[in-house]
Design a protein around this motif. Structure first.
Motif: not given
Length: 611
Positions: A163-180
């Motif tokens: 639930k931390s901001t760092a975790w949420q924003e990092t997850a979004n960053f990882i999401k951006g690197r996921m396979p299309s």
């Protein structure tokens, strides 16, 4: 970053099944086979519906591409009162580049230092239903990811809370690197005559989609060129230098498309395209809106893409999209293409050539495709073929009956399915067809040891007779270099086999060739005599006999000969086998063959246990 598995549950006809891609680490092409209505398309639809980066292909107006009504996901048998989730769980494997990028992001953005690699990630996404009604509040998006480390000033390692901001924003960053994910239910769509460079009043999504393709082509030129600066702005400029630069750029783009698309065409079809080339021109419509136009220039004239044959249009669009999309500049994403019955409308020869084009895609690309056609089966990919079965399809003697209420779609690796369901060959008929052999329901393919040729076979069979060992079955080839066909057949049947070769130069050479050709399939399945006993280097099968034993065998037909003659030895041992005549051989010779039989029995048992 690559997908490792997809687990699908309560999605239309799928109760729960898992497509495991990580079991075939060296493969990037996965084939789904099965009967009509078996659920192959449903698997692709589930992957496309739930993964994050399914690129928007709505502008292409592909029938069956998107799911607009989530209520259609409810299994038919549960529509009266469905109170469950329809879900997709999928795994992701990070590579070193991903780990480095994520570590840098967390340090730069949040001052957080990861003290261990993230490794694999599992994500669960679902749609919830109450009383058969879709409820967005019940939607779930759960990540199983460990972000462990410490702040720059901290000494103690901690696990970042989700639930931390760092975790949420990092997850979004990882999401951006996921396979299309690009899902193509079919490729029956027209290439536009005009690709508008800017939106008009209608804001065409179709032109927007193709503008991305134009940028992919520009990226392929590797000259730091972008659509806005180097094409759109130049079309508006009155400077003659800009016009000249634009013309030169369009010429270069045409050359690149000609080389990439027709170059792939030539490699696939093994035929030159002659004087054909792609030209790209910029023009304006009546309202002075600029657009690009792709044309084919040939000896018989200049044509729009849609004025050429169906086969040409299909392959042009397919190659244009796939060849360029995998090389998108500055994109960390790999690409997963989902093709449902690709090229099913094309001639068999074109279908057969299509799968060759799959191998030409970028290393960043993976493919999952469905097919009914044996022309779209590559025997070398059988380890990454999956059989899709629907329990609602019941076999009769002459027909297949469908019961929607008993629908349960499952996906199983081909070899495993063939072993468990040897009588349900219709599910994998395309595979048997491509191997030019379809065993009847009464055929039985035993576990075998493949040997180089008939002479090795007679030697082995005679020693089995002498040592009273009848547990192993042997299959003779025509030479050490001609065992590909039986290997392919046994892979197709899902039956166990071992290849036994001499340890001479040719045997070692063919072992290396087979291992290179079949890769993972031949792990623990191909041996030379030296692999059994290191002292048997450069041995042929007859080398396992002591000299006096070889002469004793040879003298059965040629009693006056005192020198070893390989040809006569083989004739004699064949005669001994036919007549089932036992002669006395030394204990050393018998121990050599006992060692072979023990080794082969052990390896077969190990391989079976690993299935």
């Amino acid at each position: 970053m690559q997908f490792t598995f997809f687990e699908i549950g309560n999605f239309r006809g799928i109760q729960k099944t898992r497509l495991n891609l990580a079991a075939i680490p060296n493969s990037h092409i996965y084939t789904l086979v099965g009967l009509n209505e078996s659920g192959k398309s449903t698997i692709l639809e589930a992957i496309n519906h739930f993964t994050y980066k399914n690129e928007n292909l709505d502008p292409l107006e592909l029938p069956g591409y998107s799911i607009s009504d989530p209520h259609t996901l409810i299994p038919i048998s549960a529509r009266l009162n469905f109170n469950k989730e329809t879900f997709l769980k999928f795994g992701l494997e990070l590579d070193k580049e991903d780990e480095t990028a994520i570590s840098k992001y967390m340090l730069d953005k949040h001052g957080f230092i990861l003290d261990k690699e993230i490794g694999n990630i599992t994500i669960y996404r679902s749609e919830g239903f109450k009383d058969s009604k879709h409820d967005p509040k019940l939607r779930k998006n759960a990540w199983n990811i460990s972000l462990r480390g410490k702040n720059q000033k901290g000494r103690k390692s901690i696990e970042l809370p989700s639930k931390s901001t760092a975790w949420q924003e990092t997850a979004n960053f990882i999401k951006g690197r996921m396979p299309s994910v690009l899902f193509f239910p079919n490729f029956l769509f027209d290439f536009p005559d005009k690709i508008y460079l800017e939106d008009g009043p209608e804001k065409s999504q179709r032109s927007k989609f193709y503008r991305l393709l134009i940028q992919d082509i520009l990226d392929a030129l590797n000259k730091d060129i972008n659509l806005q600066t180097h094409i759109i702005e130049r079309t508006k400029s009155t400077d003659s230098n800009d016009k000249r630069s634009l013309d030169g750029l369009l010429l270069e783009m045409g050359r690149n498309v000609t080389e990439v698309v027709f170059g792939a065409w030539n490699k696939i079809f093994h035929q030159e395209m002659g004087q054909k080339r792609i030209s790209i021109k910029c023009d304006y419509d009546e309202s002075q809106r600029p657009y690009l136009e792709f044309k084919v220039e040939d000896t018989d004239g200049i044509f729009l893409i849609n004025e050429r044959s169906l086969g040409f249009r299909w392959f042009f669009v397919f190659l244009l999209l796939t060849q360029y999309r995998g090389f998108r500049k500055d994109s960390p994403n790999s690409v997963l293409f989902l093709f449902d019955e690709p090229a099913s409308n094309l001639h068999p020869s074109a279908q057969a050539q299509l799968i060759k084009s799959f191998e030409k895609l970028s290393e960043k690309c993976r493919i999952i495709y469905t097919t009914h056609s044996h022309h779209l089966i590559n025997p070398e990919w059988l380890e990454s073929v999956f059989v899709v079965k629907n329990e609602g399809l019941k076999y009769g003697k002459d027909e297949i009956n469908y019961n929607a209420n008993k629908t349960d779609i499952s996906v199983t690796r081909y070899r495993e399915f063939a072993v468990k369901h040897p009588n349900q060959t219709d599910y994998y008929r395309p595979i048997l067809d491509v191997l030019d052999y379809a065993p009847s329901h009464f055929d039985f393919a035993p576990d075998v040891i493949m040997v180089e040729g008939k002479n090795d076979y007679y030697v082995i069979r005679y020693m089995q007779l002498l040592l009273k060992n009848d547990t192993l079955k042997f299959l003779p080839g025509t030479s050490s270099s001609n065992l590909e066909v039986p290997i392919r057949l046994y892979i197709a049947w899902g039956c166990e086999f071992i290849v036994l070769l001499d340890s001479d130069r040719e045997g070692k050479k063919q072992k290396a060739r087979y291992e290179d050709l079949f890769e993972m399939t031949l792990i623990n399945r191909v041996f030379t005599l030296a692999d059994i006993d290191l002292t048997w280097q450069n041995f042929e099968m007859e080398s396992l006999f002591l000299h006096e034993d070889k002469l004793a065998i040879q003298n059965f037909l040629y009693p006056t000969e005192t020198n070893f003659n390989k040809k006569n030895f083989n004739r004699s041992i064949q005669e001994l086998l036919i007549k089932k005549t036992i002669i006395t051989l030394s204990e050393d010779t018998k121990k050599n063959f006992e060692a072979i039989f023990n080794h082969l029995e052990e390896k077969l048992a190990v391989n079976k246990a690993a299935e």
